[in-house]
Design a protein around this motif. Structure first.
Motif, PDB file in Angstrom:
ATOM      1  N   ILE A  44       0.853  -1.237   0.123  1.00 34.21           N
ATOM      2  CA  ILE A  44       0.058   0.086   0.044  1.00 34.21           C
ATOM      3  C   ILE A  44       0.915   1.158   0.006  1.00 34.21           C
ATOM      4  O   ILE A  44       0.439   2.171  -0.625  1.00 34.21           O
ATOM      5  N   LYS A  45       2.043   1.200   0.704  1.00 34.23           N
ATOM      6  CA  LYS A  45       3.037   2.393   0.867  1.00 34.23           C
ATOM      7  C   LYS A  45       3.559   2.473  -0.652  1.00 34.23           C
ATOM      8  O   LYS A  45       3.641   3.539  -1.125  1.00 34.23           O
ATOM      9  N   LYS A  46       4.122   1.677  -1.122  1.00 31.13           N
ATOM     10  CA  LYS A  46       4.506   1.485  -2.600  1.00 31.13           C
ATOM     11  C   LYS A  46       3.424   2.183  -3.479  1.00 31.13           C
ATOM     12  O   LYS A  46       3.603   2.928  -4.450  1.00 31.13           O
ATOM     13  N   ALA A  47       2.028   1.736  -3.464  1.00 27.51           N
ATOM     14  CA  ALA A  47       1.087   2.503  -4.290  1.00 27.51           C
ATOM     15  C   ALA A  47       1.057   3.791  -3.888  1.00 27.51           C
ATOM     16  O   ALA A  47       0.876   4.784  -4.975  1.00 27.51           O
ATOM     17  N   PHE A  48       1.088   4.239  -2.773  1.00 26.92           N
ATOM     18  CA  PHE A  48       1.093   5.512  -2.392  1.00 26.92           C
ATOM     19  C   PHE A  48       2.151   6.581  -2.887  1.00 26.92           C
ATOM     20  O   PHE A  48       1.841   7.394  -3.536  1.00 26.92           O
ATOM     21  N   LEU A  49       3.484   5.969  -2.883  1.00 27.14           N
ATOM     22  CA  LEU A  49       4.359   6.449  -3.404  1.00 27.14           C
ATOM     23  C   LEU A  49       4.383   6.876  -5.058  1.00 27.14           C
ATOM     24  O   LEU A  49       4.776   7.982  -5.609  1.00 27.14           O
ATOM     25  N   VAL A  50       3.603   5.919  -5.639  1.00 27.46           N
ATOM     26  CA  VAL A  50       3.646   6.012  -7.057  1.00 27.46           C
ATOM     27  C   VAL A  50       2.382   7.218  -7.427  1.00 27.46           C
ATOM     28  O   VAL A  50       2.470   7.872  -8.411  1.00 27.46           O
ATOM     29  N   ILE A  51       1.314   7.196  -6.419  1.00 26.73           N
ATOM     30  CA  ILE A  51       0.264   7.968  -6.811  1.00 26.73           C
ATOM     31  C   ILE A  51       0.767   9.532  -6.458  1.00 26.73           C
ATOM     32  O   ILE A  51       0.108  10.382  -7.075  1.00 26.73           O
ATOM     33  N   ASP A  52       1.523   9.737  -5.391  1.00 28.86           N
ATOM     34  CA  ASP A  52       2.087  10.877  -5.055  1.00 28.86           C
ATOM     35  C   ASP A  52       3.168  11.380  -6.037  1.00 28.86           C
ATOM     36  O   ASP A  52       4.482  11.287  -5.700  1.00 28.86           O
ATOM     37  N   GLN A  53       2.797  11.849  -7.033  1.00 35.46           N
ATOM     38  CA  GLN A  53       3.798  12.008  -8.272  1.00 35.46           C
ATOM     39  C   GLN A  53       4.700  13.115  -7.931  1.00 35.46           C
ATOM     40  O   GLN A  53       5.944  13.062  -8.486  1.00 35.46           O
ATOM     41  N   ASP A  54       4.359  14.090  -7.092  1.00 35.65           N
ATOM     42  CA  ASP A  54       5.339  15.202  -6.563  1.00 35.65           C
ATOM     43  C   ASP A  54       6.090  14.798  -5.714  1.00 35.65           C
ATOM     44  O   ASP A  54       7.122  15.521  -5.083  1.00 35.65           O
ATOM     45  N   GLN A  55       6.078  13.545  -5.059  1.00 30.78           N
ATOM     46  CA  GLN A  55       6.778  13.133  -3.705  1.00 30.78           C
ATOM     47  C   GLN A  55       6.854  14.178  -2.723  1.00 30.78           C
ATOM     48  O   GLN A  55       7.779  14.337  -1.995  1.00 30.78           O
ATOM     49  N   SER A  56       5.486  14.716  -2.378  1.00 34.14           N
ATOM     50  CA  SER A  56       5.393  15.626  -1.394  1.00 34.14           C
ATOM     51  C   SER A  56       5.137  14.917  -0.070  1.00 34.14           C
ATOM     52  O   SER A  56       5.134  15.773   1.078  1.00 34.14           O
ATOM     53  N   PHE A  58       2.190  13.767   0.286  1.00 34.72           N
ATOM     54  CA  PHE A  58       0.710  13.796   0.269  1.00 34.72           C
ATOM     55  C   PHE A  58       0.292  13.666  -1.033  1.00 34.72           C
ATOM     56  O   PHE A  58       1.002  13.859  -2.092  1.00 34.72           O
ATOM     57  N   ILE A  59      -1.076  13.106  -1.219  1.00 34.19           N
ATOM     58  CA  ILE A  59      -1.619  13.054  -2.661  1.00 34.19           C
ATOM     59  C   ILE A  59      -2.406  14.334  -2.538  1.00 34.19           C
ATOM     60  O   ILE A  59      -3.623  14.364  -1.516  1.00 34.19           O
ATOM     61  N   GLU A  60      -2.311  15.219  -3.311  1.00 34.63           N
ATOM     62  CA  GLU A  60      -3.205  16.439  -3.431  1.00 34.63           C
ATOM     63  C   GLU A  60      -4.488  16.145  -4.539  1.00 34.63           C
ATOM     64  O   GLU A  60      -4.358  15.205  -5.400  1.00 34.63           O
ATOM     65  N   GLU A  61      -5.254  17.133  -4.460  1.00 36.92           N
ATOM     66  CA  GLU A  61      -6.581  17.179  -5.369  1.00 36.92           C
ATOM     67  C   GLU A  61      -6.191  16.839  -7.066  1.00 36.92           C
ATOM     68  O   GLU A  61      -6.520  15.875  -7.624  1.00 36.92           O
ATOM     69  N   GLU A  62      -5.017  17.569  -7.481  1.00 40.03           N
ATOM     70  CA  GLU A  62      -4.528  17.183  -8.961  1.00 40.03           C
ATOM     71  C   GLU A  62      -4.011  15.829  -9.086  1.00 40.03           C
ATOM     72  O   GLU A  62      -4.418  15.284 -10.065  1.00 40.03           O
ATOM     73  N   GLU A  63      -3.269  15.362  -8.219  1.00 39.00           N
ATOM     74  CA  GLU A  63      -2.910  13.784  -8.325  1.00 39.00           C
ATOM     75  C   GLU A  63      -4.113  12.893  -8.314  1.00 39.00           C
ATOM     76  O   GLU A  63      -3.843  11.899  -8.882  1.00 39.00           O
ATOM     77  N   LEU A  64      -5.038  13.258  -7.453  1.00 42.44           N
ATOM     78  CA  LEU A  64      -6.248  12.237  -7.179  1.00 42.44           C
ATOM     79  C   LEU A  64      -6.849  12.274  -8.644  1.00 42.44           C
ATOM     80  O   LEU A  64      -7.408  11.182  -9.114  1.00 42.44           O
ATOM     81  N   LEU A  66      -5.814  12.150 -11.486  1.00 43.12           N
ATOM     82  CA  LEU A  66      -5.152  11.603 -12.601  1.00 43.12           C
ATOM     83  C   LEU A  66      -5.129  10.051 -11.832  1.00 43.12           C
ATOM     84  O   LEU A  66      -4.189   9.463 -12.398  1.00 43.12           O
ATOM     85  N   PHE A  67      -5.637   9.838 -10.674  1.00 43.54           N
ATOM     86  CA  PHE A  67      -5.554   8.628  -9.977  1.00 43.54           C
ATOM     87  C   PHE A  67      -5.558   7.238 -10.940  1.00 43.54           C
ATOM     88  O   PHE A  67      -4.609   6.465 -10.828  1.00 43.54           O
ATOM     89  N   LEU A  68      -6.514   7.038 -11.716  1.00 43.48           N
ATOM     90  CA  LEU A  68      -6.557   6.151 -12.452  1.00 43.48           C
ATOM     91  C   LEU A  68      -5.439   5.842 -13.612  1.00 43.48           C
ATOM     92  O   LEU A  68      -5.110   4.628 -13.948  1.00 43.48           O
ATOM     93  N   GLN A  69      -4.719   6.857 -14.065  1.00 43.44           N
ATOM     94  CA  GLN A  69      -3.574   6.988 -14.891  1.00 43.44           C
ATOM     95  C   GLN A  69      -2.510   6.171 -14.350  1.00 43.44           C
ATOM     96  O   GLN A  69      -1.508   5.623 -14.940  1.00 43.44           O
ATOM     97  N   ASN A  70      -2.567   6.111 -13.003  1.00 40.98           N
ATOM     98  CA  ASN A  70      -1.314   5.506 -12.434  1.00 40.98           C
ATOM     99  C   ASN A  70      -1.532   3.891 -12.433  1.00 40.98           C
ATOM    100  O   ASN A  70      -0.589   3.142 -12.382  1.00 40.98           O
ATOM    101  N   PHE A  71      -2.605   3.253 -12.914  1.00 35.81           N
ATOM    102  CA  PHE A  71      -2.812   1.976 -13.148  1.00 35.81           C
ATOM    103  C   PHE A  71      -2.691   1.714 -14.569  1.00 35.81           C
ATOM    104  O   PHE A  71      -2.506   0.516 -14.885  1.00 35.81           O
TER     105      PHE A  71
END
Length: 109
Positions: A44-56, A58-64, A66-71
């Motif tokens: 789950i942490k690995k998935a979080f790190l992929v979704i947190d594209q700016d590596q901040s 946190f997952i912000e609204e803009e990253e959410l 584009l959520f499906l595009q991580n898959f």
């Protein structure tokens, strides 16, 4: 995709197929279908790190959005309503973003 090593390709395909129409994304159903809710805390942490594209951290609204595009490349962006509902569901502390603990809680819910 970076999540393909953690999740089964068939599960990713099925989960994405279930939410191709606008306003059809439901995070609980998606996490279950894609197999993430059954994964370990490390996965789950690995998935979080992929979704947190700016590596901040946190997952912000803009990253959410584009959520499906991580898959899968070419997956649709979430609608404004889906993005806001997803953020509201995960943002336990009300800071406008989803941290790793909030994400893990949401995935396992």
């Amino acid at each position: 995709m970076a999540l393909a090593g953690t999740l089964k390709e068939a599960d990713i395909t099925a989960a994405l197929a279930a939410c191709t129409a606008a306003e059809s994304f439901k995070h609980k159903e998606f996490f279950a279908k894609v197999g993430l809710s059954a994964k370990s805390a490390d996965d789950i942490k690995k998935a979080f790190l992929v979704i947190d594209q700016d590596q901040s951290g946190f997952i912000e609204e803009e990253e959410l959005k584009l959520f499906l595009q991580n898959f899968a490349a070419g997956a649709r962006a979430l609608t404004v309503a889906e993005t806001k509902a997803f953020l509201k569901a995960g943002d336990i502390d009300g800071d406008g973003m989803i941290g790793i603990d909030e994400f893990a809680t949401m995935v396992k819910a």
